[in-house]
Design a protein around this motif. Structure first.
Motif, PDB file in Angstrom:
ATOM      1  N   ALA A 266       0.829  -1.207   0.000  1.00 57.73           N
ATOM      2  CA  ALA A 266       0.000   0.000   0.000  1.00 57.73           C
ATOM      3  C   ALA A 266       0.862   1.255   0.000  1.00 57.73           C
ATOM      4  CB  ALA A 266      -0.925  -0.016   1.219  1.00 57.73           C
ATOM      5  N   VAL A 267       1.928   1.239   0.775  1.00 61.02           N
ATOM      6  CA  VAL A 267       2.835   2.388   0.809  1.00 61.02           C
ATOM      7  C   VAL A 267       3.571   2.529  -0.521  1.00 61.02           C
ATOM      8  CG1 VAL A 267       4.922   3.295   1.892  1.00 61.02           C
ATOM      9  CG2 VAL A 267       3.113   2.321   3.309  1.00 61.02           C
ATOM     10  N   SER A 268       4.007   1.408  -1.078  1.00 64.85           N
ATOM     11  CA  SER A 268       4.752   1.442  -2.333  1.00 64.85           C
ATOM     12  C   SER A 268       3.892   1.936  -3.489  1.00 64.85           C
ATOM     13  CB  SER A 268       5.288   0.044  -2.650  1.00 64.85           C
ATOM     14  OG  SER A 268       6.022   0.034  -3.849  1.00 64.85           O
ATOM     15  N   ALA A 269       2.611   1.553  -3.473  1.00 58.03           N
ATOM     16  CA  ALA A 269       1.732   1.869  -4.613  1.00 58.03           C
ATOM     17  C   ALA A 269       1.630   3.366  -4.864  1.00 58.03           C
ATOM     18  CB  ALA A 269       0.348   1.270  -4.379  1.00 58.03           C
ATOM     19  N   ILE A 270       1.517   4.161  -3.801  1.00 60.82           N
ATOM     20  CA  ILE A 270       1.366   5.601  -4.012  1.00 60.82           C
ATOM     21  C   ILE A 270       2.650   6.214  -4.562  1.00 60.82           C
ATOM     22  CG2 ILE A 270       2.009   6.231  -1.649  1.00 60.82           C
ATOM     23  CD1 ILE A 270      -0.670   7.914  -3.870  1.00 60.82           C
ATOM     24  N   GLY A 271       3.802   5.683  -4.134  1.00 59.44           N
ATOM     25  CA  GLY A 271       5.074   6.169  -4.669  1.00 59.44           C
ATOM     26  C   GLY A 271       5.235   5.817  -6.132  1.00 59.44           C
ATOM     27  N   VAL A 272       4.901   4.573  -6.484  1.00 61.88           N
ATOM     28  CA  VAL A 272       4.983   4.146  -7.878  1.00 61.88           C
ATOM     29  C   VAL A 272       4.012   4.955  -8.733  1.00 61.88           C
ATOM     30  CG1 VAL A 272       4.554   2.216  -9.448  1.00 61.88           C
ATOM     31  CG2 VAL A 272       5.792   1.826  -7.309  1.00 61.88           C
ATOM     32  N   PHE A 273       2.810   5.165  -8.217  1.00 60.64           N
ATOM     33  CA  PHE A 273       1.805   5.954  -8.936  1.00 60.64           C
ATOM     34  C   PHE A 273       2.335   7.351  -9.257  1.00 60.64           C
ATOM     35  CE2 PHE A 273      -1.752   8.974  -8.847  1.00 60.64           C
ATOM     36  CZ  PHE A 273      -2.565   8.449  -9.845  1.00 60.64           C
ATOM     37  N   SER A 274       3.012   7.959  -8.291  1.00 60.12           N
ATOM     38  CA  SER A 274       3.561   9.303  -8.497  1.00 60.12           C
ATOM     39  C   SER A 274       4.585   9.309  -9.625  1.00 60.12           C
ATOM     40  CB  SER A 274       4.192   9.810  -7.202  1.00 60.12           C
ATOM     41  OG  SER A 274       3.239   9.865  -6.157  1.00 60.12           O
ATOM     42  N   TYR A 275       5.457   8.308  -9.643  1.00 60.16           N
ATOM     43  CA  TYR A 275       6.463   8.247 -10.705  1.00 60.16           C
ATOM     44  C   TYR A 275       5.824   7.985 -12.061  1.00 60.16           C
ATOM     45  CZ  TYR A 275      10.584   8.471  -7.706  1.00 60.16           C
ATOM     46  OH  TYR A 275      11.580   8.893  -6.852  1.00 60.16           O
ATOM     47  N   ILE A 276       4.779   7.166 -12.088  1.00 61.33           N
ATOM     48  CA  ILE A 276       4.091   6.904 -13.353  1.00 61.33           C
ATOM     49  C   ILE A 276       3.494   8.192 -13.905  1.00 61.33           C
ATOM     50  CG2 ILE A 276       2.112   5.735 -14.400  1.00 61.33           C
ATOM     51  CD1 ILE A 276       2.665   3.373 -12.519  1.00 61.33           C
ATOM     52  N   GLN A 277       2.930   9.016 -13.012  1.00 60.92           N
ATOM     53  CA  GLN A 277       2.369  10.295 -13.459  1.00 60.92           C
ATOM     54  C   GLN A 277       3.447  11.238 -13.978  1.00 60.92           C
ATOM     55  OE1 GLN A 277      -1.022  10.335 -13.663  1.00 60.92           O
ATOM     56  NE2 GLN A 277      -0.549   8.264 -12.953  1.00 60.92           N
ATOM     57  N   LEU A 278       4.679  11.012 -13.542  1.00 57.20           N
ATOM     58  CA  LEU A 278       5.792  11.828 -14.027  1.00 57.20           C
ATOM     59  C   LEU A 278       6.382  11.288 -15.325  1.00 57.20           C
ATOM     60  CD1 LEU A 278       7.638  12.543 -10.647  1.00 57.20           C
ATOM     61  CD2 LEU A 278       6.271  14.157 -12.001  1.00 57.20           C
ATOM     62  N   VAL A 355      -2.635  -6.192 -19.006  1.00 60.42           N
ATOM     63  CA  VAL A 355      -3.697  -5.324 -18.490  1.00 60.42           C
ATOM     64  C   VAL A 355      -3.149  -4.383 -17.425  1.00 60.42           C
ATOM     65  CG1 VAL A 355      -5.977  -5.227 -17.408  1.00 60.42           C
ATOM     66  CG2 VAL A 355      -5.403  -7.102 -18.981  1.00 60.42           C
ATOM     67  N   ASN A 356      -3.205  -3.100 -17.717  1.00 59.98           N
ATOM     68  CA  ASN A 356      -2.780  -2.053 -16.795  1.00 59.98           C
ATOM     69  C   ASN A 356      -4.037  -1.464 -16.143  1.00 59.98           C
ATOM     70  OD1 ASN A 356      -1.908   0.279 -15.530  1.00 59.98           O
ATOM     71  ND2 ASN A 356      -0.560   0.915 -17.197  1.00 59.98           N
ATOM     72  N   LEU A 357      -4.169  -1.601 -14.839  1.00 57.79           N
ATOM     73  CA  LEU A 357      -5.362  -1.109 -14.158  1.00 57.79           C
ATOM     74  C   LEU A 357      -5.519   0.398 -14.291  1.00 57.79           C
ATOM     75  CD1 LEU A 357      -5.292  -3.255 -10.877  1.00 57.79           C
ATOM     76  CD2 LEU A 357      -6.598  -3.652 -12.977  1.00 57.79           C
ATOM     77  N   LEU A 358      -4.419   1.119 -14.434  1.00 55.71           N
ATOM     78  CA  LEU A 358      -4.504   2.568 -14.611  1.00 55.71           C
ATOM     79  C   LEU A 358      -5.070   2.920 -15.993  1.00 55.71           C
ATOM     80  CD1 LEU A 358      -1.120   3.784 -13.069  1.00 55.71           C
ATOM     81  CD2 LEU A 358      -3.349   3.565 -11.960  1.00 55.71           C
ATOM     82  N   ALA A 359      -4.838   2.054 -16.971  1.00 57.61           N
ATOM     83  CA  ALA A 359      -5.382   2.289 -18.307  1.00 57.61           C
ATOM     84  C   ALA A 359      -6.853   1.884 -18.375  1.00 57.61           C
ATOM     85  CB  ALA A 359      -4.574   1.509 -19.346  1.00 57.61           C
ATOM     86  N   ALA A 364      -6.820   7.819 -11.555  1.00 57.88           N
ATOM     87  CA  ALA A 364      -7.408   7.851 -10.210  1.00 57.88           C
ATOM     88  C   ALA A 364      -8.173   6.565  -9.926  1.00 57.88           C
ATOM     89  CB  ALA A 364      -8.318   9.061 -10.070  1.00 57.88           C
ATOM     90  N   GLY A 365      -8.927   6.085 -10.926  1.00 57.70           N
ATOM     91  CA  GLY A 365      -9.706   4.864 -10.732  1.00 57.70           C
ATOM     92  C   GLY A 365      -8.835   3.650 -10.479  1.00 57.70           C
ATOM     93  N   GLY A 366      -7.741   3.537 -11.239  1.00 59.85           N
ATOM     94  CA  GLY A 366      -6.843   2.402 -11.034  1.00 59.85           C
ATOM     95  C   GLY A 366      -6.212   2.405  -9.664  1.00 59.85           C
ATOM     96  N   LEU A 367      -5.858   3.601  -9.177  1.00 65.81           N
ATOM     97  CA  LEU A 367      -5.288   3.706  -7.833  1.00 65.81           C
ATOM     98  C   LEU A 367      -6.316   3.300  -6.781  1.00 65.81           C
ATOM     99  CD1 LEU A 367      -2.836   4.629  -6.123  1.00 65.81           C
ATOM    100  CD2 LEU A 367      -3.866   6.915  -6.070  1.00 65.81           C
ATOM    101  N   VAL A 368      -7.560   3.772  -6.948  1.00 63.46           N
ATOM    102  CA  VAL A 368      -8.622   3.429  -5.995  1.00 63.46           C
ATOM    103  C   VAL A 368      -8.904   1.931  -6.014  1.00 63.46           C
ATOM    104  CG1 VAL A 368     -11.078   3.697  -5.487  1.00 63.46           C
ATOM    105  CG2 VAL A 368      -9.689   5.705  -6.026  1.00 63.46           C
ATOM    106  N   VAL A 369      -8.995   1.344  -7.210  1.00 65.51           N
ATOM    107  CA  VAL A 369      -9.252  -0.094  -7.316  1.00 65.51           C
ATOM    108  C   VAL A 369      -8.141  -0.888  -6.630  1.00 65.51           C
ATOM    109  CG1 VAL A 369      -9.329  -2.031  -8.947  1.00 65.51           C
ATOM    110  CG2 VAL A 369     -10.678   0.028  -9.382  1.00 65.51           C
ATOM    111  N   THR A 370      -6.898  -0.481  -6.833  1.00 63.51           N
ATOM    112  CA  THR A 370      -5.772  -1.183  -6.201  1.00 63.51           C
ATOM    113  C   THR A 370      -5.872  -1.118  -4.678  1.00 63.51           C
ATOM    114  OG1 THR A 370      -4.307  -0.795  -8.076  1.00 63.51           O
ATOM    115  CG2 THR A 370      -3.260  -1.233  -5.947  1.00 63.51           C
TER     116      THR A 370
END
Length: 405
Positions: A266-278, A355-359, A364-370
């Motif tokens: 859970a902690v890692s996911a938000i960090g990875v999400f941030s880098y993906i957005q970058l 399958v990429n959940l963010l796609a 935002a939806g992929g992050l919430v689903v995860t």
């Protein structure tokens, strides 16, 4: 805090797994963002198997699997290669600090057979799913790859089957009672502990120097080395073992490690999400039968062997011979999968989508689903814990005669 207190608290005593796993999750997120890949080890072990085959005149670089994961250069030329070497250095340094290095041989040949066969099954399954407990689970789920969820559920099922299988009478080691007149003296001495502590520092210092030097001349490689050292220190000092997280659920009902791993993801996911957005591209793999079959094999294999990919690494450097065989089995199994990949990949992997959940659900939806899936996983673990101990409390304890049979 003086030096003796610092040494005993942080270098000698084992660390609490919960903050250590969370720290590993944070470090793995940085590792992804700054190297562009995820924390993984079995891909590199597969390449090691490929290099061995090359020494015998074979050409595994022509196999389809190695065209996917790459087989150029040597371990020192690859991000995964230097990271894994850094992990071994970190594990060894941490084990020496605590004077936890001692040659320990298996008590019987059955354990060796378990280690080798289980390691082969786990290595084959891990690479079939394109990742082990790291790339297809701990760092795969925070990458928002659907295949990692398939792998996680299948690994849980496979570990349950492995737990039931290893409880069969043929795997029980005979207990030999020996009459003694007094307690055996402790073999550890203060001088040995002190020497081992400084030997651990001597292992760590050149590894850090190597990483810092590479950081100056090749930043990505240097960061990979330093992260590998950090991963090694964490898994050895906190004894992080994904096998115990799954196996303990079914055999003892203990869930502490499983809950720590979920929180770490859970902690890692938000960090990875941030880098993906970058703009850093996530590693998404095929969400096909390969992930399910691979997870089943991996879960069964790690319980049969007694250790997973991270677990065998730190236990091997601690001198536990059993895990040398687990590691060898992992490399054999992974290489075997690479050999037969071209024949099975179209039916099990290549014909299925990545399958990429963010796609699928949007960023935002992929992050919430995860996070919803992680919360459901945590609730399932908590439910199982209560169910397990409620059922055990309702079961009469066996008599001494029944227990001895």
């Amino acid at each position: 805090m003086d030096w003796p207190q610092f040494r005993d608290r942080f270098l000698v005593r084992f660390w609490d797994p919960l903050p250590a796993v969370i720290a590993a999750g944070v470090l793995s997120a940085y590792y992804f963002g700054l190297t562009g890949t995820f924390w993984a080890v079995t891909g590199e072990f597969t390449r090691w198997g490929g290099h061995v085959l090359q020494l015998f005149g074979l050409h595994p670089e022509e196999w389809g699997y190695f065209k996917v994961i790459g087989l150029k250069g040597g371990p020192l030329d690859r991000i995964d290669g230097v990271m894994v070497l850094g992990m071994f250095a970190g594990c060894l340094a941490a084990a020496l600090w605590a004077n936890n290095v001692k040659l320990r041989r298996p008590q019987n040949r059955t354990r060796i057979a378990q280690a080798l066969v289980g390691g082969i099954i786990a290595g084959f399954g891990a690479r079939l799913a394109m990742g082990c407990n790291l790339a297809a689970f701990f760092t795969g789920i925070p990458q928002f790859s659907l295949h990692a969820w398939f792998f996680a559920l299948a690994t849980a099922a496979g570990s349950w089957a492995g737990a039931r299988f290893t409880l069969l009478p043929m795997f029980r080691s005979p207990i030999k009672l020996q009459k003694v007149s007094a307690a055996l003296p402790l073999t550890q001495t203060a001088a040995q502990a002190r020497n081992r502590l400084w030997l651990g520092m001597a292992v760590l210092a050149p590894a850090l120097a190597w990483g810092l030097w590479q950081l100056a001349v090749a930043p990505v490689m240097g960061f990979a080395i330093l992260c590998g050292i950090g991963f090694g220190l964490l898994i050895e000092r906190a004894q992080i073992c994904f096998t115990s997280a799954f196996r303990d659920l079914w055999i003892t009902g203990r869930t502490y490690m499983a809950k720590a791993i979920i929180l770490g993801m859970a902690v890692s996911a938000i960090g990875v999400f941030s880098y993906i957005q970058l703009g850093v591209a996530p590693k998404i793999m095929w969400a096909g039968p390969n992930a399910v079959i691979g997870g089943l094999l991996f879960g069964f294999g790690i319980v049969l062997a007694g250790g997973c990919e991270t677990g065998w690494m730190y236990r091997a450097v601690e001198g536990q011979v059993h895990f040398w065989w687990v590691g060898l089995g992992n490399i054999i199994g992974a290489t075997l999968l690479a050999w037969c990949w071209d024949g099975i990949a179209p039916a099990l992997a290549l014909d299925f989508d990545k399958v990429n959940l963010l796609a699928v659900f949007g960023p935002a939806g992929g992050l919430v689903v995860t996070y919803l899936l992680l919360i459901l996983s945590l609730l399932a673990v908590l439910w199982w814990e209560r169910h397990f101990f409620r059922r055990r409390a309702a079961t009469p304890a066996p008599t001494l005669k029944e227990a001895m049979q």
